[in-house]
Motif scaffolding. Structure first.
Motif, PDB file in Angstrom:
ATOM      1  N   GLU A  73       0.818  -1.214   0.000  1.00 38.93           N
ATOM      2  CA  GLU A  73       0.000   0.000   0.000  1.00 38.93           C
ATOM      3  C   GLU A  73       0.857   1.273   0.000  1.00 38.93           C
ATOM      4  N   THR A 300      -3.790   1.318   7.311  1.00 41.37           N
ATOM      5  CA  THR A 300      -3.481   1.907   6.007  1.00 41.37           C
ATOM      6  C   THR A 300      -4.396   3.094   5.716  1.00 41.37           C
ATOM      7  N   THR A 313      -7.378   1.901  -0.948  1.00 32.41           N
ATOM      8  CA  THR A 313      -6.755   0.821  -0.174  1.00 32.41           C
ATOM      9  C   THR A 313      -7.217  -0.511  -0.749  1.00 32.41           C
TER      10      THR A 313
END
Length: 439
Positions: A73, A300, A313
């Motif tokens: 990510e 994230t 994401t």
């Protein structure tokens, strides 16, 4: 007379010198234990390539983050999981990481939400085991710990010698061992589902209350963050994963309070970290494998929002696992009348000792009470039992019954465990605080 005095002096020095030789000179004995991972984490922090995302805290990070997914990510970043064991004390992890950050690093502090980890607590016994074979790391610790370290050193050295003479070293089975960690510092073992009776550990409430935060710890953390920023790092705080069944207090009020205490930003808020029991494993802060993926996704999203990163994401929300089925444990329940209990969910918690029990020198912990498994011993359950000399635990599995804090306060009893289980108990995440009292 002079010769006699010299001989006496030599005898007085021989004991300490022998212990020093055993402690520092013998090969490492704890390097394959859970705490044996600390040296590798320090090496990873020192040698990993920048820019990095560095996660600092306790075992909730080891269980709760998938660094590989996080790197996907945030391409271009190396993730370092510098979370190990709350019983070492958060302060020790701060001291070992202080001065190790670089320009462009993102540093996230995420201690467990409980009084011990939000204080300047330091566990010298656990520290020696973690530092075994990496004594160079002692130079990074604050000198205020040296008295406690000195007091625990003879025990540490003597136990190393015993292991050597027996040709053994403590190698735990299951999740809690050095071999369970990967190259990022994440745990990569089998922890698929919630194993806690009723879905949560009643001994460890998750306290979202002002009283849980030690002002001295706040000052320490803010100074550590200042040092990291001076090295060019961005520093953030994030709540650890918290079992919703165990949470007490007002999350929003505590969040507002904490923002006023810290000199650096908080990622997200408590609500993104308070998760249902189905996502946890064996404590109110340890996630199972599906929970780890969910928490990494939430982390994230929180970090991207803070950095102004609008990319989607890609980590999916996993399906929650079914709870594990507990095994039925049979044993000696003849001393059940010597204890007090509470029913909590589908299990029983031993909460204290009756007047009849306080007159006994030996007590056996029952495995069942009113048909329910006894799965926990409450904080201070044996406090003030000054006549008690022996407490017998019947299950060879140290995870079968979880102890609370200050279990043996004002109590000199030793803990007797089944043959062959002593090392498993001493190295247990739950029982290691009482290692010197286990036989």
């Amino acid at each position: 007379m002079k010769k006699l005095l010299l001989q006496l002096l030599a005898l007085l020095l021989a004991g300490p010198l022998f212990l020093l030789g055993c402690g520092f000179g013998l090969p490492a004995r704890y390097d394959e234990s859970f705490l044996g991972e600390l040296g590798d984490k320090c090496t990873l922090l020192a040698e990993s390539s920048s820019p990095r995302i560095v996660l600092v805290g306790g075992s909730s990070l080891a269980f709760g983050v998938d660094s590989t997914l996080l790197e996907e990510e945030f391409p271009g970043y190396t993730v370092v999981n510098f979370g190990l064991y709350a019983a070492l004390g958060t302060q020790m992890m701060l001291e070992l990481s202080d001065g190790q950050f670089r320009e462009g690093d993102i540093v996230i502090l995420s201690p467990e939400q409980q009084q011990q980890t939000l204080s300047c607590y330091f566990n010298a016994e656990a520290a020696w085991q973690a530092l075994d074979g990496r004594f160079d790391l002692l130079s990074r610790l604050d000198s205020s710990h040296f008295g406690a370290l000195l007091g625990q050193f003879p025990y540490f050295a003597a136990r190393k010698l015993r292991y050597l003479l027996q040709g053994e070293k403590p190698v735990p089975e299951g999740v809690y061992r050095h071999a369970s960690f990967d190259d990022h510092g994440d745990l990569r073992a089998d922890f698929p589902a919630n194993t806690m009776p009723g879905g949560w550990d009643q001994n460890t409430p998750v306290l979202l209350e002002q009283e849980v935060l030690d002002p001295d710890f706040v000052a320490l953390v803010n100074q550590w963050a200042d040092n990291a920023r001076a090295q060019g790092a961005q520093v953030f705080y994030r709540f650890s994963p918290m079992n919703a069944a165990a949470v007490t207090g007002d999350p929003d009020a505590y969040y507002d309070f904490l923002r006023g205490q810290l000199d650096f930003p908080i990622l997200g808020d408590p609500h993104s970290c308070i998760l249902d029991p189905e996502w946890f494993y064996d404590t109110n802060f340890h996630l199972n494998e599906s929970g780890r993926q969910l928490n990494t996704r939430n982390l994230t999203r929180d970090l991207k929002a803070q950095l102004g990163d609008t990319t989607p994401t890609e980590i999916a929300v996993p399906d929650p696992p079914a709870p594990a089925t507990a095994e039925t444990v049979l044993g000696d329940n003849s001393d059940a009348d010597c204890f007090t209990f509470q029913k909590r969910g589908s299990a029983a918690v031993l909460t204290g000792v009756t007047e009849a029990g306080r007159s006994r020198e030996t007590l056996t912990i029952p495995t069942r009470w009113q048909g329910l498994p006894v799965t926990a011993i409450a904080d201070g359950a044996f406090a003030g039992c000054d006549k008690l000399r022996t407490i017998r635990l019947q299950n060879p599995d140290p995870t079968a019954c979880v102890p609370g804090q200050n279990l043996l306060e004002d109590c000199s009893a030793v803990l007797k465990v089944p043959d062959g289980a002593a090392d498993d108990y001493r190295l247990s995440y739950f029982w290691s605080a009482y290692a010197s009292r286990i036989s």
